[in-house]
Write a protein that holds these residues in place. Structure first.
Motif, short mmCIF file in Angstrom:
data_model
loop_
_atom_site.label_atom_id
_atom_site.label_comp_id
_atom_site.label_asym_id
_atom_site.label_seq_id
_atom_site.Cartn_x
_atom_site.Cartn_y
_atom_site.Cartn_z
N ARG A 177 0.84 -1.20 0.00
CA ARG A 177 0.00 0.00 0.00
C ARG A 177 0.87 1.26 0.00
O ARG A 177 0.58 2.23 -0.70
N ALA A 178 1.93 1.25 0.81
CA ALA A 178 2.81 2.41 0.90
C ALA A 178 3.53 2.67 -0.41
O ALA A 178 3.76 3.83 -0.80
N LEU A 179 3.91 1.61 -1.11
CA LEU A 179 4.63 1.75 -2.38
C LEU A 179 3.73 2.19 -3.53
O LEU A 179 4.15 2.95 -4.39
N ALA A 180 2.50 1.72 -3.53
CA ALA A 180 1.62 1.90 -4.68
C ALA A 180 0.76 3.15 -4.60
O ALA A 180 0.15 3.54 -5.60
N THR A 181 0.67 3.78 -3.43
CA THR A 181 -0.16 4.98 -3.27
C THR A 181 0.63 6.05 -2.54
O THR A 181 1.70 5.78 -1.98
N ASP A 182 0.09 7.26 -2.51
CA ASP A 182 0.75 8.34 -1.76
C ASP A 182 0.09 8.56 -0.41
O ASP A 182 0.44 9.50 0.31
N THR A 183 -0.86 7.69 -0.04
CA THR A 183 -1.62 7.85 1.19
C THR A 183 -0.74 7.82 2.43
O THR A 183 -1.04 8.48 3.43
N HIS A 184 0.36 7.07 2.37
CA HIS A 184 1.17 6.85 3.56
C HIS A 184 2.52 7.56 3.51
O HIS A 184 3.40 7.28 4.33
N ASP A 185 2.66 8.48 2.57
CA ASP A 185 3.90 9.25 2.48
C ASP A 185 4.13 10.04 3.76
O ASP A 185 3.21 10.63 4.33
N GLY A 186 5.38 10.05 4.22
CA GLY A 186 5.74 10.82 5.40
C GLY A 186 5.30 10.19 6.70
O GLY A 186 5.29 10.85 7.74
N SER A 187 4.99 8.88 6.68
CA SER A 187 4.49 8.21 7.89
C SER A 187 5.49 7.19 8.41
O SER A 187 6.23 6.56 7.64
N ILE A 188 5.48 7.00 9.73
CA ILE A 188 6.23 5.95 10.40
C ILE A 188 5.21 5.04 11.07
O ILE A 188 4.37 5.51 11.84
N TYR A 189 5.27 3.75 10.77
CA TYR A 189 4.29 2.81 11.30
C TYR A 189 4.97 1.71 12.12
O TYR A 189 5.88 1.04 11.62
N GLU A 190 4.52 1.55 13.35
CA GLU A 190 4.84 0.35 14.13
C GLU A 190 3.83 -0.72 13.73
O GLU A 190 2.62 -0.48 13.79
N LEU A 191 4.29 -1.88 13.33
CA LEU A 191 3.40 -2.94 12.84
C LEU A 191 3.47 -4.13 13.80
O LEU A 191 4.53 -4.72 14.00
N THR A 192 2.34 -4.47 14.40
CA THR A 192 2.29 -5.59 15.34
C THR A 192 1.14 -6.52 14.99
O THR A 192 0.25 -6.18 14.20
N GLY A 193 1.16 -7.68 15.64
CA GLY A 193 0.04 -8.59 15.56
C GLY A 193 -1.07 -8.15 16.50
O GLY A 193 -0.98 -7.10 17.14
N PRO A 194 -2.14 -8.95 16.63
CA PRO A 194 -3.32 -8.54 17.38
C PRO A 194 -3.21 -8.67 18.89
O PRO A 194 -4.02 -8.10 19.61
N GLU A 195 -2.21 -9.43 19.37
CA GLU A 195 -2.12 -9.60 20.82
C GLU A 195 -0.68 -9.92 21.23
O GLU A 195 0.02 -10.67 20.56
N PRO A 196 -0.24 -9.35 22.36
CA PRO A 196 1.10 -9.68 22.87
C PRO A 196 1.10 -11.08 23.48
O PRO A 196 0.22 -11.41 24.28
N LEU A 197 2.07 -11.88 23.11
CA LEU A 197 2.18 -13.26 23.59
C LEU A 197 3.55 -13.49 24.21
O LEU A 197 4.55 -12.91 23.77
N THR A 198 3.60 -14.38 25.20
CA THR A 198 4.89 -14.86 25.67
C THR A 198 5.39 -15.93 24.70
O THR A 198 4.60 -16.52 23.94
N ALA A 199 6.68 -16.22 24.75
CA ALA A 199 7.21 -17.29 23.91
C ALA A 199 6.58 -18.63 24.29
O ALA A 199 6.32 -19.46 23.43
N ALA A 200 6.32 -18.83 25.59
CA ALA A 200 5.69 -20.08 26.03
C ALA A 200 4.29 -20.22 25.45
O ALA A 200 3.86 -21.33 25.09
#
Length: 283
Positions: A177-200
């Motif tokens: 999306r960032a490459l193909a459009t200009d919607t996200h120009d000038g943005s910094i995004y932290e990308l995570t999954g839906p929930e924090p998990l322990t390794a166990a």
């Protein structure tokens, strides 16, 4: 035309799929095109590119409008980012999407320090830019497969620390999306999954999917780094991993972002979904 560096890696392969599905012209850069051909497909335009070879970078850039900048993790990241930023000057490139790391710019980690010069360089390049800072990848679970197959206990160095690991497919979808459009120009995004998990908890999810109990053993980050050095891992990389384990173990990596959902219009895939979709790799 979009140039993807690191095209044969975990994110690169998924990004190629995303862009080709959208019928966007793609050129894939890798150090060994012949080796990458089987994984990336016969029809894809593949070029050789090495961040230590300026001529190879220049030969990969003709007619490129947007660049996905991914350099392999290590102390060399800043040098590799700088080499590509020099190469794009005066070319047709109008946009750079840089793959950075979770905590870059904020966390006192080696991986953050590796990426900070490249982030600054991209932002100061005069080109359109987006910076992606993904959490640890769900696909890192593949590192546990040899121990699972051997019936050995998996050594976990992050204790009860939680981390919202992200599916590489979601990272690639955001990058597309960032490459193909200009919607996200000038943005910094932290990308995570839906929930924090322990390794166990991740191991328990793997065990349920595989229909077996998987033993674990707690080790310290220092012990884990020592094992890596003994196996031949360069000291700088082992030290960075030790820092990362300690950071998670201390509870510093449990933050969660809604960026994937905002950008893609759907919830990020869970670790359980990644496991279910990749069972053949894990058995």
């Amino acid at each position: 035309m979009i140039l993807i560096t690191g095209a044969a890696g975990t994110i690169g392969r998924e990004l190629v799929k995303e862009l080709r599905a959208a019928r966007i012209p793609v050129r894939a850069m890798t150090r060994n095109p012949a080796k990458a051909r089987a994984a990336l497909g016969e029809e894809l335009e593949l070029v050789r590119g090495d961040f230590t070879d300026s001529r190879s970078l220049a030969s990969a850039l003709p007619n490129v409008r947007a660049l996905f900048l991914l350099t392999a993790a290590g102390p060399w990241v800043a040098d590799h980012d700088a080499a590509m930023l020099r190469a794009v000057k005066g070319t047709s490139v109008q946009k750079i999407v840089k793959m950075s790391a979770f905590g870059a710019g904020t966390a006192p980690l080696a991986s953050s320090r590796w990426h900070e010069p490249g982030e600054r360089g991209v932002m100061e390049s005069g080109l359109a830019w987006t910076v992606l800072r993904p959490a640890g990848f769900a696909s890192n679970a593949q590192a546990w497969v040899p121990a699972i197959r051997a019936g050995d206990a998996i050594e976990l160095a992050t204790g009860d620390g939680r981390h919202a690991v992200v599916d590489p497919r979601d990272v690639a979808a955001v990058a597309a999306r960032a490459l193909a459009t200009d919607t996200h120009d000038g943005s910094i995004y932290e990308l995570t999954g839906p929930e924090p998990l322990t390794a166990a908890e991740q191991i328990a999810t793997l065990g349920r999917a595989l229909g077996r109990s998987i033993a674990t053993r707690d080790v310290t980050p220092e012990m884990a780094a020592d094992r890596m050095r003994e196996a031949g891992t360069p000291a700088a990389f082992a030290d960075a991993v030790r820092e990362g384990y300690a950071y998670v173990r201390a509870g510093n990596a449990a933050s969660q972002s809604d960026a994937v959902e905002r950008i893609l219009g759907r919830a990020p895939r869970s670790f359980e979904v990644w496991v279910r979709d990749h069972l053949p790799l894990l058995r």
